[in-house]
Design a protein around this motif. Sequence first.
Motif, mmCIF file in Angstrom:
data_model
loop_
_atom_site.group_PDB
_atom_site.id
_atom_site.type_symbol
_atom_site.label_atom_id
_atom_site.label_comp_id
_atom_site.label_asym_id
_atom_site.label_seq_id
_atom_site.Cartn_x
_atom_site.Cartn_y
_atom_site.Cartn_z
ATOM 1 N N HIS A 280 -8.126 5.608 7.142
ATOM 2 C CA HIS A 280 -7.622 4.805 6.211
ATOM 3 C C HIS A 280 -7.595 3.449 6.405
ATOM 4 C CE1 HIS A 280 -5.725 4.086 2.110
ATOM 5 N NE2 HIS A 280 -4.853 3.355 2.795
ATOM 6 N N LEU A 281 -7.032 3.237 7.541
ATOM 7 C CA LEU A 281 -6.899 1.825 7.858
ATOM 8 C C LEU A 281 -8.298 1.218 8.319
ATOM 9 C CD1 LEU A 281 -3.737 2.062 10.391
ATOM 10 C CD2 LEU A 281 -3.846 1.183 8.082
ATOM 11 N N LYS B 83 -6.425 10.869 9.693
ATOM 12 C CA LYS B 83 -6.498 10.371 8.368
ATOM 13 C C LYS B 83 -5.959 8.895 8.227
ATOM 14 C CE LYS B 83 -4.992 11.936 3.871
ATOM 15 N NZ LYS B 83 -4.428 12.917 2.893
ATOM 16 N N ILE B 84 -4.724 8.607 8.832
ATOM 17 C CA ILE B 84 -4.137 7.170 8.807
ATOM 18 C C ILE B 84 -5.089 6.314 9.449
ATOM 19 C CG2 ILE B 84 -2.375 5.835 9.636
ATOM 20 C CD1 ILE B 84 -0.706 8.101 9.341
ATOM 21 N N THR B 85 -5.976 6.584 10.578
ATOM 22 C CA THR B 85 -6.908 5.638 11.119
ATOM 23 C C THR B 85 -7.989 5.460 10.207
ATOM 24 O OG1 THR B 85 -5.990 6.553 13.352
ATOM 25 C CG2 THR B 85 -8.117 5.441 13.373
ATOM 26 N N GLU C 276 0.119 4.508 -0.700
ATOM 27 C CA GLU C 276 -0.449 5.603 0.057
ATOM 28 C C GLU C 276 -0.095 5.466 1.621
ATOM 29 O OE1 GLU C 276 -4.935 7.862 0.513
ATOM 30 O OE2 GLU C 276 -4.501 5.893 -0.562
ATOM 31 N N GLN C 277 -0.448 4.265 2.231
ATOM 32 C CA GLN C 277 -0.339 4.323 3.598
ATOM 33 C C GLN C 277 1.383 4.416 3.971
ATOM 34 O OE1 GLN C 277 -1.726 0.618 5.014
ATOM 35 N NE2 GLN C 277 -0.797 0.873 7.015
ATOM 36 N N ASN D 59 0.654 -1.141 -0.059
ATOM 37 C CA ASN D 59 0.015 -0.046 -0.036
ATOM 38 C C ASN D 59 0.876 1.356 0.004
ATOM 39 O OD1 ASN D 59 -1.871 2.130 0.924
ATOM 40 N ND2 ASN D 59 -3.213 0.703 1.485
ATOM 41 N N LEU E 130 1.706 8.090 3.834
ATOM 42 C CA LEU E 130 1.274 8.711 5.175
ATOM 43 C C LEU E 130 1.965 8.440 6.418
ATOM 44 C CD1 LEU E 130 -2.495 7.995 4.557
ATOM 45 C CD2 LEU E 130 -1.575 10.085 4.363
ATOM 46 N N ARG E 131 2.524 7.385 6.624
ATOM 47 C CA ARG E 131 3.308 6.947 7.627
ATOM 48 C C ARG E 131 4.752 7.980 7.657
ATOM 49 N NH1 ARG E 131 5.334 1.063 7.870
ATOM 50 N NH2 ARG E 131 6.365 1.604 5.897
ATOM 51 N N GLN F 287 -9.689 0.316 5.020
ATOM 52 C CA GLN F 287 -9.161 -0.967 4.489
ATOM 53 C C GLN F 287 -9.512 -2.190 5.314
ATOM 54 O OE1 GLN F 287 -4.625 -0.484 4.579
ATOM 55 N NE2 GLN F 287 -4.940 -0.452 2.468
#
Length: 339
Positions: free
Chosen positions: A248-249, A244-246, A187-188, A185, A191-192, A252
């Motif tokens: 997104h996860l 945003k990460i949260t 994108e992830q 991924n 973001l990280r 997913q």
Amino acid sequence: MADDYDQSVESFLNQVRVGHLPYGTTTKEVSAIFEQFGTIVNLFLKRRISRDSSVFLSHPYVFIVFDKSDTVDQVMAARPFFMGDCQLFVRRCLPITRKYPYEAFLTVKKILIRTESEKNDEILPDDKTIVEYLTAAGGKIEYFERLNNKTVLVQFDDYDPVDICCLSRPHLINNQLVEIEKCSNEEQARLRIEFQQKSHSVSTELSSTSMTSDIDNRTMNINSSTPTLSIDDEITQLRSVYNKITNHLECQHEQLVASLSSEWEQTAKERIRLQRLTLDYKQEYERLTKENRQWKKSFSDSLREKPDVQDEGERKLQEACRKTEIAMGTHNELIKNTQ
């Protein structure tokens, strides 16, 4: 220290996994394709969803173990393989480890190269050195991007160089230990890195603010233009990135759950369909068995009746011959009287 549950890489260097096999494929047919490359030590064909399940896979797959690891390189170089109208999917087998538990089940063309150490002053070697190091894995690099000084994103034209990199750990580039992992991924990953950069920026600013406060707290309170607001802004941004990460996860996770639910539903439907077919085939088998018994009985009866029919035919033939002789005698008498 390696974990006791980690599988050894050495035991997977001479193994391949072949998927997308046609339904009803036999081990003999698979061996006929791959034994030309080298000696096959073991071949395991998986037909069912599980050992005790009655549901067969629509496309079974097979694990092949060769006697040499060089044979795997020859097999991968000889792709593609076909069996009938199906193009087989061949890939190297990877070990399952605690650090990378899902790597063996991912097929990607992208990798992430990161520094092994978390020290801020350690950076990756230059791009040219990294590219030269990756040439040993084979394949062609289609995309190369340095996300920051500690992370590089690389995309190959094939998935096999990625698997080779995973099997070639540990990696030393210019005597520097680096970590190479699959990128499932992009994108992830971005973001990280963005989150890490924000965290490092806030940490640096907090450290700088603390030092300045220790030197002259009064001067800071008078001359500084609300430094806490700047920190709050950074924290707000960090929270935004974290949310945003949260999100997104979570998205997913929902997609994965939906995908698994859909696959399970399809599997359940396929199982019901196969059970119905099995029942239909069983009924048809019983009908054919009954019909077969009837034909066998009729055949046996005909064999018993054959001598009687034959005797009756011979008797009628003899009777016809006798009548014919009488008719011929009568005919001769009439001719003699006429003369």
